[in-house]
Write a protein that holds these residues in place. Structure first.
Motif, PDB file in Angstrom:
ATOM      1  N   ASP A  44     -30.095 105.105 -58.388  1.00 22.67           N
ATOM      2  CA  ASP A  44     -30.568 106.492 -58.312  1.00 22.67           C
ATOM      3  C   ASP A  44     -29.383 107.430 -58.128  1.00 22.67           C
ATOM      4  OD1 ASP A  44     -32.767 108.542 -57.859  1.00 22.67           O
ATOM      5  OD2 ASP A  44     -31.506 108.828 -56.088  1.00 22.67           O
ATOM      6  N   LEU A 198     -34.217 104.282 -44.960  1.00 26.74           N
ATOM      7  CA  LEU A 198     -33.713 103.862 -43.644  1.00 26.74           C
ATOM      8  C   LEU A 198     -33.647 105.054 -42.698  1.00 26.74           C
ATOM      9  CD1 LEU A 198     -30.829 101.537 -44.932  1.00 26.74           C
ATOM     10  CD2 LEU A 198     -33.157 100.886 -44.243  1.00 26.74           C
ATOM     11  N   SER A 240     -25.865 102.478 -49.590  1.00 32.50           N
ATOM     12  CA  SER A 240     -24.798 101.939 -48.750  1.00 32.50           C
ATOM     13  C   SER A 240     -23.555 101.738 -49.599  1.00 32.50           C
ATOM     14  CB  SER A 240     -25.191 100.609 -48.100  1.00 32.50           C
ATOM     15  OG  SER A 240     -24.108 100.175 -47.290  1.00 32.50           O
ATOM     16  N   ARG A 245     -23.962  95.300 -46.188  1.00 25.32           N
ATOM     17  CA  ARG A 245     -25.236  96.030 -46.073  1.00 25.32           C
ATOM     18  C   ARG A 245     -25.976  96.044 -47.404  1.00 25.32           C
ATOM     19  NH1 ARG A 245     -23.393 101.326 -42.572  1.00 25.32           N
ATOM     20  NH2 ARG A 245     -23.235 100.279 -40.553  1.00 25.32           N
TER      21      ARG A 245
END
Ligand code: NAP
Length: 281
Positions: A44, A198, A240, A245
């Motif tokens: 994205d 998140l 990230s 991660r």
């Protein structure tokens, strides 16, 4: 428009805030390439992110992968509202494609509602689709009322295609859309792209969530992402730039949450009991 799945993976990589610091560009580009290696098939981005630099990083990272496997990746970008009349939408998309060194986008979204008529944006999207430059169009930050107006605009221009996705803030700490927007999207057959899944990073440090996650052998981030994927047609696009991660978030794909864990999450993060204005970051 529907021959391939809407999204090639359910965890995607967000790129907001990438490209802002030139000294980080190489690391960010490597991070995007790493996500592709790990298995991410959804990226994205937006013309807004670092004024197009994020799109350039995506293009660089896609590089050799896209030269023969482009069709395996779902690429999403967004037009800024002030560009989104017919001509501006077409020009913005062409510029995004040049920066990403790609022939087409899989999803092209109106980033949020601005002052141009939806009809003119849709006409731009339809021209781009006719030229093979986009596969699907969609919207972002749209509440139920805006989605209704968009559908009316599609009818007004006699569009043969409809908005396929709405990218909105959805995370354990921001569940407002469950009350009215999500049901409306289900009725209209519009897929959910959950941004800031998140909670812009806050959920990864949340004490109660971390504890519950640890009991399941998960991290708080994985639990937060798996919770979003309990919706069968939703995708989540965490950002990230850290390899570990990126891998950790990807593993959320594999996680099935039990009804007991889901109800404990409902206790920690209450579901909405009334309609609230859509939260936009
Ligand atoms: N359509 C819209 O209007 C809109 C608005 C906002 C966002 N978005 C899209 O959604 C994407 C994601 O949203 P977001 O970037 O706002 O927030 P997010 O994905 O919820 O959180 C990102 C933050 O969490 C950290 N993080 C990621 N994985 C982690 C992990 N496993 N453990 C601990 N920390 C972790 C990241 O830091 P590191 O990078 O340092 O790991 C970053 O600071 C954006 O990048 C963008 O593509 C769209």
């Amino acid at each position: 428009m529907q021959s391939t799945p809407l999204f090639q993976s359910r965890i995607g990589l967000g790129t907001w805030q990438m490209g802002e610091d030139p000294s980080q560009a190489k690391a960010e580009c490597t991070a995007i390439a790493h996500a592709l290696e790990v298995g991410y098939r959804l990226i994205d981005t937006a013309e807004m992110y670092a004024d197009g630099v994020a799109e350039s990083l995506v293009g660089k990272a896609l590089g050799s992968f896209a030269s023969n496997r482009r069709e395996e990746v779902t690429l999403v970008s967004k037009v800024l509202p002030h560009h989104a009349d017919k001509k501006g939408t077409i020009q913005a998309c062409e510029a995004s494609l040049r920066r990403m060194q790609c022939d087409y986008l899989d999803h092209y979204l109106l980033h949020w509602q601005g002052s141009h008529s939806f009809e003119s944006t849709i006409e731009g999207f339809l021209t781009l689709h006719e030229r093979g430059l986009i596969r699907h169009f969609g919207v972002s930050n749209f509440d139920p009322k805006a989605l209704d107006s968009w559908r009316t605009a599609e009818a007004n221009v006699g569009s043969p295609y409809q908005c396929q996705s709405n990218q909105v803030y959805y995370a354990l700490n921001e569940r407002g859309i469950e009350f009215d927007l999500l049901p409306a999207m289900n009725t209209l057959n519009i897929a959910l792209m959950a941004y800031s899944p998140l909670g812009t990073g806050n959920l990864a440090q949340h004490p109660g969530l971390s504890l519950l996650a640890a009991e399941q052998g998960l991290t708080a981030a994985q639990l937060a992402l798996a919770w979003i994927l309990r919706h069968p047609h939703a995708v989540a696009i965490p950002k990230s730039t850290h390899f570990t991660r990126i891998e950790e978030n990807w593993q959320a794909n594999q996680i099935q949450l039990s009804t007991s864990v889901l109800s404990q999450l409902d206790t920690l993060f209450l579901a909405p009991t009334r309609a609230r204005p859509l939260v936009i970051i």
